[in-house]
Write an enzyme that holds these catalytic residues in place. Sequence first.
Site, PDB file in Angstrom:
ATOM      1  N   GLY A 102     -42.853   8.498  67.685  1.00 21.20           N
ATOM      2  CA  GLY A 102     -43.021   7.280  66.901  1.00 21.20           C
ATOM      3  C   GLY A 102     -41.793   6.822  66.159  1.00 21.20           C
ATOM      4  N   LYS A 123     -34.046  10.894  65.625  1.00 18.88           N
ATOM      5  CA  LYS A 123     -35.104  10.820  64.629  1.00 18.88           C
ATOM      6  C   LYS A 123     -34.699   9.742  63.638  1.00 18.88           C
ATOM      7  CE  LYS A 123     -38.060  13.869  61.858  1.00 18.88           C
ATOM      8  NZ  LYS A 123     -38.273  15.282  61.424  1.00 18.88           N
ATOM      9  N   GLY A 136     -40.743   3.681  61.795  1.00 18.97           N
ATOM     10  CA  GLY A 136     -39.859   4.332  62.753  1.00 18.97           C
ATOM     11  C   GLY A 136     -38.552   4.822  62.173  1.00 18.97           C
ATOM     12  N   ASP A 277     -48.453  19.564  68.621  1.00 12.44           N
ATOM     13  CA  ASP A 277     -47.400  18.630  69.018  1.00 12.44           C
ATOM     14  C   ASP A 277     -46.056  19.014  68.423  1.00 12.44           C
ATOM     15  OD1 ASP A 277     -49.007  17.700  66.661  1.00 12.44           O
ATOM     16  OD2 ASP A 277     -47.336  16.305  66.444  1.00 12.44           O
TER      17      ASP A 277
END
Length: 492
Positions: A102, A123, A136, A277
């Site tokens: 994301g 990131k 984001g 995850d």
Amino acid sequence: MTVADSAQTPKRTNPFLSLNLETALESLGEDYYDIVPAAEFPQQLLRFRNDELLQKLGLEPSTVTDEDFIEAFGYFQGIRPFLALRYHGYQFGEYNPNLGDGRGFVYAQVRGTDGKLYDFGTKGSGRTPYSRHADGRLTLKGGVREVLAGEMLHRMGVRTSRCLSLVETGEQLWRGDEPSPTRSSVMIRFSESHIRFGTFERLHYLGRKDLIEKLLDWVTAYYYPHLNQGMPPLISPETTNSREKYARFYQELVQRVAQLTAQWMAAGFCHAVLNTDNMSITGESFDYGPFAFIPTYNLKFTAAYFDYYGRYSYGNQPAICRWNLQMLQVPLKAAIASADMEAALEDYYHHYNREYHRLMLSKLGFGEEIPEEAATELLQLTLQLLGESQVGYAEFFWQLRQQFSPQWRENRDQILGPLETESELFESWQQAYFHGLQFVATEELEKIPERMAQYNPETVIIRPEIEAIWEPIAQEDNWQPFYDLLKRIKAG
């Protein structure tokens, strides 16, 4: 230099843009990822560059400028399509199908000088189809914390991803867990793989057995290539030759994860969000959120403020990692016999205990010279002493390293000097340590401080120290304490 001479001078090429990149992930096809753009930022200030990792890429640090970092990892120039990976996962025990990269993507893949394939993963690089309602972005403080975590874990011998670079990007972000507005950044994570347990879980959720087998072939080809060599058969009659490597992959993954968890526990590291995850398919530390190193030995210590029930507490980590491996069996049943996976998982605590005992004995300065019974007693008393006294976890081992003397083998009372907490328990621990020294040959005593120096660094970053270096950054834009701390981590 004349105008003509200048025209003939070749333009310098950014070393990052000349790397021999691979298309391993792209070869999987778009069932596994989305092609996404990078965000454009109003500012690019390089705050951290990892010259150690440049050498692993075959680049000489003196030939790579700060401007090269900014061009490649601030402006994202000159690289092939960026891939936001698709995955699901169990978050705090509940299955969540609404996940995926994301606020990041796989920027590129490249071979290291060791022959391994590595990912550059971003990131904070902007929104993707999986951002949901988020922006984001990555806060600058979050980036600083991840740089420190990777370097600290690496120094302590823990298998981990690391940061290649951190660029401040000039935006103001609003967060509920930081004083806001707060500053923004984009980070490049250098890791073996961004494939997660949740990558397989998503394919099971979609009912795509074909894509699970395709991903297993890909994972074993790139990260477990030795499994393609001939090996003796497994125990299950269900296992066919064509699926042998899949079962061996799971067996080795169990061992890797067990050993990684033992490394965290010995280092006193508490991963904040051990969701499936956030578990790497190569058994590597990454995505650890608001991590913490334990200040004292406390099995109930919990790193994340939002982990209300302590699911991911320090002491729960071995059991949670085993549970995550068990959940991974669900999608892998499409290609691996259940009996083989259950047999492999049965060995989890064997691998974990063996590695944890080895590491803790190393922190105490010992190798394999102590008989098992004496070693077990010493470790039990060490943990009991740490728990009851609540002396600093890292401080205890640092003082052991600082004070060690070969004379301890002759005089029990000299061992570790007086602790703040004198007790019968401490005397029992002294006696157990003294007893262990009797098994060490005189010529081997010099190896004890060498082991302690390797496993017991002077600097271990507990939260107050991180806050202490963040304050001058936030208030004065003073980065020197941050750089000084990195030097101490490397030197310790």
